[in-house]
Design a protein around this motif. Structure first.
Motif, PDB file in Angstrom:
ATOM      1  N   ILE A  62       0.838  -1.199   0.000  1.00 20.96           N
ATOM      2  CA  ILE A  62       0.000   0.000   0.000  1.00 20.96           C
ATOM      3  C   ILE A  62       0.874   1.250   0.000  1.00 20.96           C
ATOM      4  O   ILE A  62       0.630   2.191  -0.757  1.00 20.96           O
ATOM      5  CB  ILE A  62      -0.971  -0.008   1.206  1.00 20.96           C
ATOM      6  CG1 ILE A  62      -1.993  -1.131   1.044  1.00 20.96           C
ATOM      7  CG2 ILE A  62      -1.662   1.353   1.359  1.00 20.96           C
ATOM      8  CD1 ILE A  62      -2.840  -1.387   2.281  1.00 20.96           C
ATOM      9  N   LEU A  68      -4.742   2.839  -5.170  1.00 20.99           N
ATOM     10  CA  LEU A  68      -5.325   1.533  -4.869  1.00 20.99           C
ATOM     11  C   LEU A  68      -6.616   1.364  -5.644  1.00 20.99           C
ATOM     12  O   LEU A  68      -7.405   2.307  -5.761  1.00 20.99           O
ATOM     13  CB  LEU A  68      -5.631   1.416  -3.376  1.00 20.99           C
ATOM     14  CG  LEU A  68      -4.493   1.701  -2.403  1.00 20.99           C
ATOM     15  CD1 LEU A  68      -4.991   1.605  -0.967  1.00 20.99           C
ATOM     16  CD2 LEU A  68      -3.336   0.746  -2.632  1.00 20.99           C
ATOM     17  N   PHE A  70      -9.810  -1.071  -5.441  1.00 22.98           N
ATOM     18  CA  PHE A  70     -10.547  -2.095  -4.707  1.00 22.98           C
ATOM     19  C   PHE A  70     -11.676  -2.616  -5.582  1.00 22.98           C
ATOM     20  O   PHE A  70     -12.419  -1.834  -6.171  1.00 22.98           O
ATOM     21  CB  PHE A  70     -11.198  -1.507  -3.447  1.00 22.98           C
ATOM     22  CG  PHE A  70     -10.248  -1.143  -2.352  1.00 22.98           C
ATOM     23  CD1 PHE A  70      -9.940  -2.058  -1.360  1.00 22.98           C
ATOM     24  CD2 PHE A  70      -9.678   0.126  -2.294  1.00 22.98           C
ATOM     25  CE1 PHE A  70      -9.072  -1.721  -0.334  1.00 22.98           C
ATOM     26  CE2 PHE A  70      -8.822   0.474  -1.264  1.00 22.98           C
ATOM     27  CZ  PHE A  70      -8.509  -0.457  -0.281  1.00 22.98           C
ATOM     28  N   PHE A  99      -2.768   4.534   4.579  1.00 20.44           N
ATOM     29  CA  PHE A  99      -3.958   4.957   3.832  1.00 20.44           C
ATOM     30  C   PHE A  99      -4.108   6.479   3.769  1.00 20.44           C
ATOM     31  O   PHE A  99      -4.805   7.000   2.906  1.00 20.44           O
ATOM     32  CB  PHE A  99      -5.233   4.371   4.448  1.00 20.44           C
ATOM     33  CG  PHE A  99      -5.477   2.933   4.098  1.00 20.44           C
ATOM     34  CD1 PHE A  99      -5.863   2.571   2.826  1.00 20.44           C
ATOM     35  CD2 PHE A  99      -5.318   1.942   5.049  1.00 20.44           C
ATOM     36  CE1 PHE A  99      -6.090   1.252   2.491  1.00 20.44           C
ATOM     37  CE2 PHE A  99      -5.547   0.618   4.736  1.00 20.44           C
ATOM     38  CZ  PHE A  99      -5.938   0.271   3.455  1.00 20.44           C
ATOM     39  N   LYS A 102      -3.910   8.372   0.466  1.00 19.78           N
ATOM     40  CA  LYS A 102      -3.723   7.400  -0.629  1.00 19.78           C
ATOM     41  C   LYS A 102      -4.950   7.407  -1.543  1.00 19.78           C
ATOM     42  O   LYS A 102      -6.074   7.188  -1.099  1.00 19.78           O
ATOM     43  CB  LYS A 102      -3.518   6.003  -0.046  1.00 19.78           C
ATOM     44  CG  LYS A 102      -3.184   4.932  -1.065  1.00 19.78           C
ATOM     45  CD  LYS A 102      -1.832   5.115  -1.702  1.00 19.78           C
ATOM     46  CE  LYS A 102      -0.700   5.005  -0.717  1.00 19.78           C
ATOM     47  NZ  LYS A 102       0.627   5.093  -1.320  1.00 19.78           N
ATOM     48  N   CYS A 104      -7.783   6.133  -3.753  1.00 11.45           N
ATOM     49  CA  CYS A 104      -8.473   4.842  -3.782  1.00 11.45           C
ATOM     50  C   CYS A 104      -9.667   4.896  -4.729  1.00 11.45           C
ATOM     51  O   CYS A 104     -10.478   5.821  -4.655  1.00 11.45           O
ATOM     52  CB  CYS A 104      -8.985   4.480  -2.390  1.00 11.45           C
ATOM     53  SG  CYS A 104      -7.713   4.266  -1.142  1.00 11.45           S
ATOM     54  N   LEU A 127     -12.709   3.852   4.407  1.00 12.61           N
ATOM     55  CA  LEU A 127     -11.521   4.514   3.847  1.00 12.61           C
ATOM     56  C   LEU A 127     -11.478   5.989   4.217  1.00 12.61           C
ATOM     57  O   LEU A 127     -10.419   6.532   4.546  1.00 12.61           O
ATOM     58  CB  LEU A 127     -11.487   4.337   2.326  1.00 12.61           C
ATOM     59  CG  LEU A 127     -11.252   2.907   1.837  1.00 12.61           C
ATOM     60  CD1 LEU A 127     -11.499   2.810   0.334  1.00 12.61           C
ATOM     61  CD2 LEU A 127      -9.859   2.421   2.193  1.00 12.61           C
ATOM     62  N   ALA A 132      -8.076   8.355   3.758  1.00 13.52           N
ATOM     63  CA  ALA A 132      -7.690   8.007   2.393  1.00 13.52           C
ATOM     64  C   ALA A 132      -8.334   9.010   1.441  1.00 13.52           C
ATOM     65  O   ALA A 132      -9.312   9.680   1.784  1.00 13.52           O
ATOM     66  CB  ALA A 132      -8.146   6.587   2.057  1.00 13.52           C
ATOM     67  N   VAL A 134     -10.473   9.041  -1.273  1.00 17.08           N
ATOM     68  CA  VAL A 134     -11.418   8.196  -1.998  1.00 17.08           C
ATOM     69  C   VAL A 134     -11.930   8.937  -3.229  1.00 17.08           C
ATOM     70  O   VAL A 134     -12.434  10.058  -3.127  1.00 17.08           O
ATOM     71  CB  VAL A 134     -12.591   7.776  -1.091  1.00 17.08           C
ATOM     72  CG1 VAL A 134     -13.572   6.897  -1.855  1.00 17.08           C
ATOM     73  CG2 VAL A 134     -12.065   7.052   0.148  1.00 17.08           C
TER      74      VAL A 134
END
Length: 183
Positions: A62, A68, A70, A99, A102, A104, A127, A132, A134
């Motif tokens: 990660i 990332l 998912f 996270f 990060k 995502c 998240l 994170a 998102v």
């Protein structure tokens, strides 16, 4: 070099989540790299331990990833326990984990008609709780996903075109020229 980490919420090798994740990762921009995390070897979360090599490997993956991706099914109106467990290992220390910040992208799949919308909401909520980044584009939910597999591959061109459009936006947001539309 831009590197993406794919995380499937299903452990089954022949799952629709895994098939969608592999199809999405194939549409990443040229010049990028990607891996798929193995979350099945991570022990149950226990703050009295360090999680061993499997948890440490996930945290390092990660940390090394530019973004990332998912892809998860919905189990009992939420995300699978194995995915939550993996996230819990990587979520420490609180508000300062790998996270934090990060990028995502969340995609959900379901055998049912809703495409995992509840899992989508729950995963984004989790998240966000770890700070994170998102992706806030259109939600990618894929209903009746198992019926869209041919020989174990996700080849639904209409869905892949939509997903590729969102992937373009996700890549642009993190400063990477998006993939070609090649569903």
């Amino acid at each position: 070099m831009t590197h993406f980490l794919g995380i499937s919420g299903s452990l089954r090798a022949a799952s629709s989540s895994r098939a969608v994740l592999e199809a999405v990762l194939q549409n990443l921009p040229a010049g990028t790299t990607h891996d798929i995390a193995n979350i099945g070897d991570i022990p149950h979360y226990n703050a009295d331990t360090d999680g061993g090599d499997a948890a440490k490997r996930l945290i390092a993956q990660i940390e090394a990833a530019s973004g990332l991706v998912f892809v998860t099914p919905e189990y009992n109106y939420s995300i699978p326990g194995v995915l939550k467990n993996a996230i819990d290992w990587a979520s420490r220390p609180a508000y300062a984990s790998v996270f934090k910040g990060k990028p995502c992208l969340v995609i959900t799949v379901s055998a049912g008609a809703l495409g995992g919308v509840r899992a989508q909401a729950h995963l984004k909520y989790i998240l966000n709780g770890m700070l994170a980044d998102v992706f806030a584009g259109q939600e990618i939910v894929i209903p009746h996903a198992p019926k869209r597999l041919i020989d174990g591959k996700f080849t639904d061109s209409e869905t892949l075109a939509f997903v590729t459009g969102q992937l373009n936006d996700f890549c642009a947001r993190i400063g990477v020229a998006g993939p070609q539309n090649r569903p």
